[in-house]
Design a protein around this motif. Structure first.
Motif, PDB file in Angstrom:
ATOM      1  N   ILE A  38       0.833  -1.197   0.000  1.00 53.45           N
ATOM      2  CA  ILE A  38       0.000   0.000   0.000  1.00 53.45           C
ATOM      3  C   ILE A  38       0.874   1.256   0.000  1.00 53.45           C
ATOM      4  CG2 ILE A  38      -1.941   1.142   1.089  1.00 53.45           C
ATOM      5  CD1 ILE A  38      -2.381  -1.821   0.179  1.00 53.45           C
ATOM      6  N   SER A  39       0.744   2.041  -1.032  1.00 51.47           N
ATOM      7  CA  SER A  39       1.473   3.305  -1.106  1.00 51.47           C
ATOM      8  C   SER A  39       0.575   4.437  -0.639  1.00 51.47           C
ATOM      9  CB  SER A  39       1.952   3.561  -2.535  1.00 51.47           C
ATOM     10  OG  SER A  39       0.841   3.618  -3.418  1.00 51.47           O
ATOM     11  N   GLY A  40       1.174   5.581  -0.374  1.00 50.60           N
ATOM     12  CA  GLY A  40       0.397   6.727   0.053  1.00 50.60           C
ATOM     13  C   GLY A  40       1.286   7.821   0.579  1.00 50.60           C
ATOM     14  N   SER A  41       0.670   8.840   1.138  1.00 51.42           N
ATOM     15  CA  SER A  41       1.397   9.940   1.742  1.00 51.42           C
ATOM     16  C   SER A  41       0.485  10.631   2.743  1.00 51.42           C
ATOM     17  CB  SER A  41       1.871  10.946   0.691  1.00 51.42           C
ATOM     18  OG  SER A  41       0.764  11.522   0.017  1.00 51.42           O
ATOM     19  N   GLY A  42       1.083  11.189   3.778  1.00 50.48           N
ATOM     20  CA  GLY A  42       0.316  11.918   4.766  1.00 50.48           C
ATOM     21  C   GLY A  42      -0.764  11.089   5.440  1.00 50.48           C
TER      22      GLY A  42
END
Length: 376
Positions: A127-131
């Motif tokens: 799972i990628s993402g940011s913040g």
């Protein structure tokens, strides 16, 4: 309010060490405990049979207090990867199931799960993402076919803080094991493994626990306490306290998580160092360490944001990533950091900054000055 504790360390005055996520400096008390251990080992007559057990039991109790566990649920590991491999040995997977992990997760909490997915045919959901939005994507990835969720308390490179409460609740709802690598936060960020429904927490000891290298600790929940250890060390067996009867081989293990202890866990140099570090952390309290770091670095973060540097508000106080704007020459930035004796880490696309209670306003100011100069 916790005040600066630099006098408890032996850091040079001209070094601005904002790099605890790389490796913590030793407190003077921890160093002294190690030296005393070396002196004790040079004359083994001083080491009694009881010391093989009593010192490690004390450290179990101290670590359990730090993470909201119980001493019987604590095992000794030499590295986070050892703890993860121990857990992996006690997880059954089928082709129809999946494992949820994070994009660019630290390798120690990735390779075992990659191997298991390859061997069983189970899905590996990265799972990628940011913040803060990253937490939403993790929760959406967990379904009734999820066997295991493995992640850190914070992202090891940029300090994004994960919503362990919501993730642990979701994992429990679908019956998935919840595995947490606390290496980059335990000791500097409060955690309660029971409240968060953590089935296994692994921690290397040389970062935020502020102990020696090649030492670590692991909490195991009821799901794993009756499992199979990674190795069969003599001290993990029932009755191992009776040295004269060790060849009366026992089928039963010591109670609780002791069966999972690494061989030669009773290290007469490292164990007193771990005890000294944990005692001090419990006196300081992680919530106070976290508050100190936020207060110390807050003005510098605001100043560099105004120059185009990016720091996510979802980051923890003790570890945060600085995204460098395109107009800043990274090579010149590294040269300036070296010239000002500012120690940080470059991890991927970010500068990883990780302060602690030994850092001073002068350390924060030096870091701020370097980033201002680099942006000109």
């Amino acid at each position: 309010m916790l005040t600066c504790q630099r006098s408890r360390f032996s850091l040079p005055d001209d070094v601005h060490y904002l790099n605890c996520a790389y490796m913590s400096p030793l407190m003077r008390t921890v160093e002294e405990a190690g030296i005393a251990g070396i002196r004790r080992k040079r004359n083994p007559v001083q080491i009694s049979a009881q010391m093989f057990f009593e010192e490690s039991d004390e450290v179990r109790e101290l670590f359990a207090r730090l993470v909201g566990s119980r001493a019987r649920q604590i095992a000794f590991i030499p590295a986070a990867s050892y703890g993860v491999a121990t857990v992996a040995r006690n997880v059954a997977l089928s082709r129809s199931q999946n494992i949820v992990v994070l994009h660019e997760q630290f390798p120690s909490n990735m390779y075992s799960w990659r191997r298991m997915a390859q061997e069983t045919g189970a899905g590996l959901r990265v799972i990628s993402g940011s913040g803060a939005a990253w937490n939403t994507r993790i929760l959406e990835a967990i379904d009734t076919n999820t066997a295991l969720v493995a992640l850190g308390t914070v992202h090891w490179a940029d300090g994004i803080q994960f919503d362990l409460e919501a993730i642990g609740e979701r994992a429990q709802d679908v019956g998935a094991a919840f595995i947490v690598d606390g290496t980059q936060s335990v000791g500097a960020l409060p955690i309660d493994v029971d409240a968060l429904k953590v089935d296994a927490l692994v921690c290397a000891g040389y970062k935020w626990i502020m102990g020696p290298y090649s030492s670590g600790l692991m909490h195991l929940g009821d799901r794993f306490l009756d499992g199979v250890p990674l190795e069969e060390t003599w001290i993990a067996r029932k009755g191992s306290e009776r040295f004269s009867e060790l060849v009366n081989y026992a089928n039963e293990y010591q109670p609780g998580a002791r069966r999972f202890d690494v061989g030669e866990r009773s290290n007469f140099i490292l164990m007193p160092m771990l005890a000294a570090a944990l005692k001090q952390l419990l006196e300081w309290q992680p919530r106070n360490i976290q508050a100190y770091c936020r207060t110390l670095m807050g003005p510098a973060i605001e100043a560099i944001r105004a120059l185009g540097y990016g720091v996510s508000p979802a980051c923890s106080g003790h570890l945060f990533g600085v995204h460098v704007p395109e107009h800043v020459n990274r090579s010149r930035l590294k040269d300036l950091l070296a010239a000002y004796n500012v120690s940080v880490s470059f991890r991927g696309e970010v500068i990883r900054v990780s302060p602690h209670v030994y850092n001073t306003p002068e350390d924060a100011a030096a870091f701020q000055e370097v980033l201002i100069r680099a942006a000109r």
